[in-house]
Motif scaffolding. Structure first.
Motif, PDB file in Angstrom:
ATOM      1  N   GLY A  15       0.794  -1.224   0.000  1.00  0.00           N
ATOM      2  CA  GLY A  15       0.000   0.000   0.000  1.00  0.00           C
ATOM      3  C   GLY A  15       0.824   1.269   0.000  1.00  0.00           C
ATOM      4  N   ILE A  16       1.914   1.281   0.759  1.00  0.00           N
ATOM      5  CA  ILE A  16       2.718   2.508   0.834  1.00  0.00           C
ATOM      6  C   ILE A  16       3.420   2.778  -0.489  1.00  0.00           C
ATOM      7  CG2 ILE A  16       4.876   1.491   1.715  1.00  0.00           C
ATOM      8  CD1 ILE A  16       5.031   3.911   3.647  1.00  0.00           C
ATOM      9  N   LYS A  17       3.742   1.731  -1.234  1.00  0.00           N
ATOM     10  CA  LYS A  17       4.367   1.912  -2.541  1.00  0.00           C
ATOM     11  C   LYS A  17       3.412   2.620  -3.497  1.00  0.00           C
ATOM     12  CE  LYS A  17       7.115  -2.274  -1.860  1.00  0.00           C
ATOM     13  NZ  LYS A  17       7.340  -3.684  -2.269  1.00  0.00           N
ATOM     14  N   HIS A  18       2.149   2.218  -3.469  1.00  0.00           N
ATOM     15  CA  HIS A  18       1.148   2.891  -4.309  1.00  0.00           C
ATOM     16  C   HIS A  18       1.008   4.361  -3.911  1.00  0.00           C
ATOM     17  CE1 HIS A  18      -0.114  -0.722  -6.327  1.00  0.00           C
ATOM     18  NE2 HIS A  18      -0.498  -1.314  -5.214  1.00  0.00           N
ATOM     19  N   LEU A  19       0.994   4.614  -2.610  1.00  0.00           N
ATOM     20  CA  LEU A  19       0.804   5.989  -2.140  1.00  0.00           C
ATOM     21  C   LEU A  19       1.995   6.868  -2.506  1.00  0.00           C
ATOM     22  CD1 LEU A  19      -1.078   7.888  -0.641  1.00  0.00           C
ATOM     23  CD2 LEU A  19      -0.008   7.169   1.513  1.00  0.00           C
ATOM     24  N   VAL A  20       3.193   6.343  -2.372  1.00  0.00           N
ATOM     25  CA  VAL A  20       4.386   7.110  -2.736  1.00  0.00           C
ATOM     26  C   VAL A  20       4.374   7.444  -4.226  1.00  0.00           C
ATOM     27  CG1 VAL A  20       6.898   6.995  -2.985  1.00  0.00           C
ATOM     28  CG2 VAL A  20       5.823   6.247  -0.851  1.00  0.00           C
ATOM     29  N   ASN A  21       4.067   6.475  -5.061  1.00  0.00           N
ATOM     30  CA  ASN A  21       4.050   6.715  -6.509  1.00  0.00           C
ATOM     31  C   ASN A  21       3.046   7.789  -6.893  1.00  0.00           C
ATOM     32  OD1 ASN A  21       6.037   4.819  -7.032  1.00  0.00           O
ATOM     33  ND2 ASN A  21       4.578   3.150  -7.342  1.00  0.00           N
ATOM     34  N   ASP A  87       3.890  20.027   4.874  1.00  0.00           N
ATOM     35  CA  ASP A  87       2.586  20.650   4.693  1.00  0.00           C
ATOM     36  C   ASP A  87       1.448  19.650   4.887  1.00  0.00           C
ATOM     37  OD1 ASP A  87       3.679  23.228   3.735  1.00  0.00           O
ATOM     38  OD2 ASP A  87       4.383  21.992   2.060  1.00  0.00           O
ATOM     39  N   LEU A  88       1.776  18.353   4.738  1.00  0.00           N
ATOM     40  CA  LEU A  88       0.725  17.334   4.762  1.00  0.00           C
ATOM     41  C   LEU A  88       1.314  15.994   5.180  1.00  0.00           C
ATOM     42  CD1 LEU A  88      -2.278  16.645   3.961  1.00  0.00           C
ATOM     43  CD2 LEU A  88      -1.380  16.051   1.697  1.00  0.00           C
ATOM     44  N   VAL A  89       0.577  15.286   6.027  1.00  0.00           N
ATOM     45  CA  VAL A  89       0.889  13.895   6.345  1.00  0.00           C
ATOM     46  C   VAL A  89      -0.123  13.008   5.632  1.00  0.00           C
ATOM     47  CG1 VAL A  89       0.928  12.114   8.145  1.00  0.00           C
ATOM     48  CG2 VAL A  89       1.939  14.354   8.590  1.00  0.00           C
ATOM     49  N   LEU A  90       0.369  12.005   4.918  1.00  0.00           N
ATOM     50  CA  LEU A  90      -0.480  10.973   4.321  1.00  0.00           C
ATOM     51  C   LEU A  90      -0.113   9.646   4.963  1.00  0.00           C
ATOM     52  CD1 LEU A  90      -0.267  11.889   0.522  1.00  0.00           C
ATOM     53  CD2 LEU A  90      -2.095  12.464   2.123  1.00  0.00           C
ATOM     54  N   SER A  91      -1.091   8.947   5.504  1.00  0.00           N
ATOM     55  CA  SER A  91      -0.840   7.682   6.188  1.00  0.00           C
ATOM     56  C   SER A  91      -1.586   6.561   5.482  1.00  0.00           C
ATOM     57  CB  SER A  91      -1.292   7.779   7.650  1.00  0.00           C
ATOM     58  OG  SER A  91      -0.943   6.623   8.366  1.00  0.00           O
ATOM     59  N   GLY A  92      -0.848   5.565   4.974  1.00  0.00           N
ATOM     60  CA  GLY A  92      -1.473   4.463   4.258  1.00  0.00           C
ATOM     61  C   GLY A  92      -0.605   4.019   3.080  1.00  0.00           C
ATOM     62  N   ILE A  93      -1.211   3.434   2.084  1.00  0.00           N
ATOM     63  CA  ILE A  93      -2.608   2.999   2.041  1.00  0.00           C
ATOM     64  C   ILE A  93      -2.722   1.734   2.886  1.00  0.00           C
ATOM     65  CG2 ILE A  93      -4.486   2.199   0.593  1.00  0.00           C
ATOM     66  CD1 ILE A  93      -3.134   3.630  -1.770  1.00  0.00           C
ATOM     67  N   SER A 131      -6.770  -5.336  -1.567  1.00  0.00           N
ATOM     68  CA  SER A 131      -7.380  -4.801  -2.786  1.00  0.00           C
ATOM     69  C   SER A 131      -7.114  -3.304  -2.865  1.00  0.00           C
ATOM     70  CB  SER A 131      -8.890  -5.074  -2.786  1.00  0.00           C
ATOM     71  OG  SER A 131      -9.493  -4.531  -3.935  1.00  0.00           O
ATOM     72  N   PHE A 132      -6.061  -2.930  -3.603  1.00  0.00           N
ATOM     73  CA  PHE A 132      -5.658  -1.529  -3.686  1.00  0.00           C
ATOM     74  C   PHE A 132      -6.094  -0.847  -4.976  1.00  0.00           C
ATOM     75  CE2 PHE A 132      -2.585  -3.604  -0.874  1.00  0.00           C
ATOM     76  CZ  PHE A 132      -2.647  -2.779   0.236  1.00  0.00           C
ATOM     77  N   ASP A 133      -6.589  -1.595  -5.931  1.00  0.00           N
ATOM     78  CA  ASP A 133      -6.867  -1.038  -7.259  1.00  0.00           C
ATOM     79  C   ASP A 133      -7.849   0.123  -7.210  1.00  0.00           C
ATOM     80  OD1 ASP A 133      -5.159  -2.897  -8.294  1.00  0.00           O
ATOM     81  OD2 ASP A 133      -6.705  -4.187  -9.161  1.00  0.00           O
ATOM     82  N   ASN A 134      -8.941  -0.030  -6.471  1.00  0.00           N
ATOM     83  CA  ASN A 134      -9.951   1.020  -6.431  1.00  0.00           C
ATOM     84  C   ASN A 134      -9.434   2.267  -5.725  1.00  0.00           C
ATOM     85  OD1 ASN A 134     -12.631   1.848  -7.150  1.00  0.00           O
ATOM     86  ND2 ASN A 134     -13.212   1.679  -5.005  1.00  0.00           N
TER      87      ASN A 134
END
Length: 240
Positions: A15-21, A87-93, A131-134
């Motif tokens: 999940g974190i790989k998807h979020l970083v990209n 400016d922003l923290v994103l936690s996930g996916i 399931s990360f696609d959606n």
């Protein structure tokens, strides 16, 4: 925009790989994520023992650190330890939803509480199990909705949950917890927790639980301040 990315599934989780990209297209990204799985750690921190913080080369063109502690500590090391500005923290996916009363246990959300505590707007992002696609497909839509409606002007933390399928965005409130635990008592004084589902479903789409479970993207504003203001006002009026 400077973005701090963290998770609770571990720095090598899918999940974190998807979020970083995705986030690399939005701004300058830094990753501080747990060395190992830290789900269920909530907002806990380590204050008694030393732990490893190691620079790693896992994400192309992104500064990243593996932190052998909790998600909240990942934020603390970045902001308080290394004095970095975001400016922003994103936690996930997160691999699996963070809904209803269960968010009290969530390390994904716990990192956002730490971010907000440090004055940084924060978004927790969770998907259906494995399931990360959606989520990946709709990240842009959700982020654009958050920006166009200026949601982070009104709430320091947003808790976003993506269903396995479905793309309608609903603004929700916390539902009831959907999981609980049973315990198996073993030999040698050992206990094994066993996760059980409590979710029955009411189709009340105001609730994050029902909205997500019925195929909607749920965005729930939450806050660090735990003050019960209605109780405080009543008690204050009754003084004397």
């Amino acid at each position: 925009m400077k973005i701090l990315i963290v998770n609770d599934d571990g720095i090598e989780a899918e999940g974190i790989k998807h979020l970083v990209n995705w986030a690399k297209l939005k701004g300058e990204v830094s990753v501080f994520a747990p060395k190992v799985q830290q789900s269920g750690k909530s907002h806990s921190i380590e204050i008694h023992n030393t732990y490893e913080v190691k620079k790693v080369d896992l994400f192309d063109g992104v500064e990243a650190y593996s932190v052998d502690s909790t998600p909240a500590d990942c934020v603390r090391i970045a902001v308080l330890g290394m004095k970095k500005k975001f400016d922003l923290v994103l936690s996930g996916i997160n691999n699996g939803p963070n809904l209803g009363g269960d968010i009290h246990y969530s390390g994904t959300v716990g990192a956002c509480f730490e971010g907000a505590k440090s004055g940084i707007k924060s978004i927790a992002i969770s998907s259906a199990f494995n399931s990360f696609d959606n989520a990946v497909k709709n990240l842009d839509r959700v982020f654009n909705e958050i920006q166009s409606r200026k949601m982070l002007d009104f709430s320091d933390i947003l808790n976003v949950n993506f269903p396995e399928r479905g793309d309608e965005i609903l603004i929700t409130r916390m539902g009831e917890a959907i999981y609980s635990d049973d315990f198996e008592f073993l030999e040698n004084d050992m206990v094994k927790p066993c996760l059980i589902s409590l979710y029955k479903g009411t189709r009340n789409l105001e609730l994050d639980t029902d909205a997500t479970m019925t195929g909607h993207i749920s965005i729930t504003p939450i806050r660090v301040d735990l003050t019960n203001f209605s109780a405080r006002d009543i008690i204050t009026k009754n003084v004397g």
